[in-house]
Design a protein around this motif. Structure first.
Motif, PDB file in Angstrom:
ATOM      1  N   UNK A  64       2.368  12.322 -18.094  1.00 44.05           N
ATOM      2  CA  UNK A  64       2.633  13.372 -16.700  1.00 44.05           C
ATOM      3  C   UNK A  64       1.544  12.850 -16.266  1.00 44.05           C
ATOM      4  N   UNK A  65       2.396  13.075 -14.353  1.00 45.29           N
ATOM      5  CA  UNK A  65       1.067  11.951 -13.405  1.00 45.29           C
ATOM      6  C   UNK A  65       1.198  12.884 -12.221  1.00 45.29           C
ATOM      7  N   UNK A  66       0.536  12.559 -11.226  1.00 41.56           N
ATOM      8  CA  UNK A  66       1.381  12.543  -9.925  1.00 41.56           C
ATOM      9  C   UNK A  66       0.315  11.178  -9.136  1.00 41.56           C
ATOM     10  N   UNK A  67       1.537  11.665  -8.716  1.00 39.88           N
ATOM     11  CA  UNK A  67       1.124  10.574  -6.838  1.00 39.88           C
ATOM     12  C   UNK A  67       0.238  10.806  -6.033  1.00 39.88           C
ATOM     13  N   UNK A  68      -0.388  10.558  -5.431  1.00 41.33           N
ATOM     14  CA  UNK A  68      -0.994  11.214  -3.670  1.00 41.33           C
ATOM     15  C   UNK A  68      -0.160  10.958  -2.850  1.00 41.33           C
ATOM     16  N   UNK A  69       0.727  11.803  -2.673  1.00 36.64           N
ATOM     17  CA  UNK A  69       1.702  11.911  -1.531  1.00 36.64           C
ATOM     18  C   UNK A  69       1.767  13.092  -0.974  1.00 36.64           C
ATOM     19  N   UNK A  70       0.680  14.137  -1.770  1.00 36.37           N
ATOM     20  CA  UNK A  70       0.426  15.908  -0.937  1.00 36.37           C
ATOM     21  C   UNK A  70       1.899  16.227  -0.820  1.00 36.37           C
TER      22      UNK A  70
ATOM     23  N   UNK B  89      -1.500   4.034  -6.707  1.00 37.46           N
ATOM     24  CA  UNK B  89      -2.332   3.295  -6.224  1.00 37.46           C
ATOM     25  C   UNK B  89      -3.022   4.411  -4.856  1.00 37.46           C
ATOM     26  N   UNK B  90      -4.372   4.533  -5.145  1.00 34.93           N
ATOM     27  CA  UNK B  90      -4.801   5.375  -4.378  1.00 34.93           C
ATOM     28  C   UNK B  90      -4.429   5.370  -2.355  1.00 34.93           C
TER      29      UNK B  90
ATOM     30  N   UNK C  57       0.316   5.814   1.737  1.00 36.62           N
ATOM     31  CA  UNK C  57       0.509   4.589   3.013  1.00 36.62           C
ATOM     32  C   UNK C  57       1.297   3.544   2.456  1.00 36.62           C
ATOM     33  N   UNK C  58       1.392   2.716   1.426  1.00 35.28           N
ATOM     34  CA  UNK C  58       2.069   1.263   1.557  1.00 35.28           C
ATOM     35  C   UNK C  58       3.142   1.492  -0.068  1.00 35.28           C
ATOM     36  N   UNK C  59       3.315   3.335  -0.835  1.00 35.29           N
ATOM     37  CA  UNK C  59       3.929   2.965  -1.303  1.00 35.29           C
ATOM     38  C   UNK C  59       3.827   2.478  -2.723  1.00 35.29           C
TER      39      UNK C  59
ATOM     40  N   UNK D 229       9.418   4.955   0.967  1.00 35.79           N
ATOM     41  CA  UNK D 229       8.569   5.901   1.816  1.00 35.79           C
ATOM     42  C   UNK D 229       7.839   6.736   0.348  1.00 35.79           C
ATOM     43  N   UNK D 230       6.680   7.952   0.713  1.00 38.09           N
ATOM     44  CA  UNK D 230       6.184   8.275  -0.282  1.00 38.09           C
ATOM     45  C   UNK D 230       6.953   9.603  -0.877  1.00 38.09           C
TER      46      UNK D 230
END
Length: 402
Positions: free
Chosen positions: A63-69, A118-119, A123-125, A151-152
């Motif tokens: 269970x995790x999240x992405x740095x996508x805001x 990816x950190x 930006x890069x998806x 896209x993010x």
């Protein structure tokens, strides 16, 4: 007859639970309980609640999240899917973000095992997965690959965007490791099991020419290995002994789950053989002992054959029915201040959840938080640092609360 019945039950559980340790426990001979030196302190008043009451997942392992805001969370399902949920709305359905079930070999300890964004995902998806495959012209092997979201904010990802970074053979179906996470240094860390069977028959964990039984570290932005690179300060860069340059640390049996704390320390739960489970704080170039030792107990081999062995920060025996450690996270949230800076981990078989408090070099005190939380396959954190647990058998995501 009773032993045969119990053995049959354990075999069935091992075949369906995703972890074979139950079977190895059933086959183990009775031995005197191992003495555990870490002190035990009083329980903390915490419990778990269902974080997504209307949802059920298929063998969740992360269970995790992405740095996508956003408020989106991602659930990794072992059969080969990534599900997307909203942490705040608690919708009645979960979106399938990625489905690679057709190419994943799933069963026992195999499957889709790791996920890391990816950190610079916004930006890069890019995100990275760790899975097993076999058949269709492929041997049994681990695959480390990259996918790209359009896209993010995309809600689905095309499986055709996959780029394979590298693969390595798995001689047996168990002990595949599977942890995959970016460290604070921006490099991708990957935990690998010793290749399976029992007792590491090929001595992979101590063999630095093998990727098995290791903690690996790679540079996903590099190209010197094709689709990835080797960090310049990895311990075996440029060696003349045939050691794999991807290796960060070695001597691990089945480091299923690991995490970093805010100090940058790398915490690993390493599943034991027949007697002892261990928690390690892993450092670059370290040798964590398997198969020379099972935690602190001699197992097979010569301690003088490689680098000095590093002791676990904590170990526990199988004497009380705790049989398979699930590595966790150091608590850094706000809702449970009494757990701040404690390492929260569990046992997959007993369902027990503990909090470990470091007290010095490879020393800690341990406290029971919950006697039975479920079949805990993994831990996760949200953006606020609150802690979640994956209940593998029930298909639930649980949240640690007061």
């Amino acid at each position: 007859m009773l032993y045969k019945t119990v053995f049959t039950l354990l075999y069935s559980l091992a075949a369906t639970s995703g972890f074979s340790l139950l079977l190895s426990w059933a086959c183990a001979k009775e031995e005197a309980p191992h003495k555990v030196t870490s002190a035990v302190v009083a329980p903390a008043p915490v419990r778990v609640v269902d974080a997504h009451p209307s949802l059920k997942f298929d063998a969740p392992v992360l269970y995790t999240y992405a740095p996508d805001g956003t408020n989106r969370m991602f659930v990794l399902e072992q059969p080969g899917r990534i599900k997307l949920v909203n942490q705040t709305t608690n919708a009645a359905t979960a979106t399938t973000y990625l489905d690679i079930k057709k190419q994943v070999a799933y069963g026992g300890e195999m499957g889709l095992l790791g996920l890391a964004f990816h950190p610079n995902f916004k930006q890069n998806g890019f995100f990275y997965v760790n899975y097993t495959r076999e058949g269709n012209g492929h041997p049994r092997e681990t695959v480390i690959s990259r996918f790209k979201a359009s896209s993010a904010s995309a809600t689905q990802v095309d499986p055709a965007t996959e780029t394979i970074l590298f693969t390595f053979r798995q001689p047996y179906a168990n002990h595949n490791g599977g942890g995959t996470m970016f460290g604070p240094d921006g490099f991708l860390y990957i935990s690998t099991g010793d290749g399976g069977s029992g007792g590491d028959p090929q001595n992979n964990a101590q063999n630095r020419a093998s990727l098995l039984g290791k903690m690996l570290r790679i540079d996903v932005n590099g190209t010197d290995k094709g689709n990835y690179g080797i960090p310049k300060d990895n311990p075996y860069v440029g060696n003349k002994d045939g050691f794999r340059e991807e290796i960060y640390a070695y001597g691990l049996r089945n480091p299923w789950r690991f995490s970093f704390d805010k100090k940058g320390q790398l915490w690993v739960g390493d599943v034991g053989q027949n007697k002892i489970e261990e928690v390690d704080v892993v450092t670059k170039g370290g040798n964590y002992g398997w198969r020379i030792r099972e935690a602190m107990d001699p197992y097979k081999g010569d301690e003088k054959s490689g680098d000095p062995l590093i002791n676990p920060i904590h170990e526990y025996s199988h004497a009380n029915g705790d049989l398979s450690v699930t590595g966790g996270v150091v608590y850094e949230g706000k809702a449970l201040p009494e757990l701040t800076n404690k390492y929260i981990f569990a046992d997959y078989v007993s369902g027990k959840v503990w909090a470990l408090t470091p007290t010095g070099q490879n020393k800690a005190t341990n406290q029971v938080l919950i006697d039975r939380a479920g079949t805990i396959s993994s831990f996760g954190e949200d953006r606020a640092g609150e802690v979640y647990l994956c209940d593998h058998a029930e298909g639930k995501i649980l949240k640690l609360v007061k």
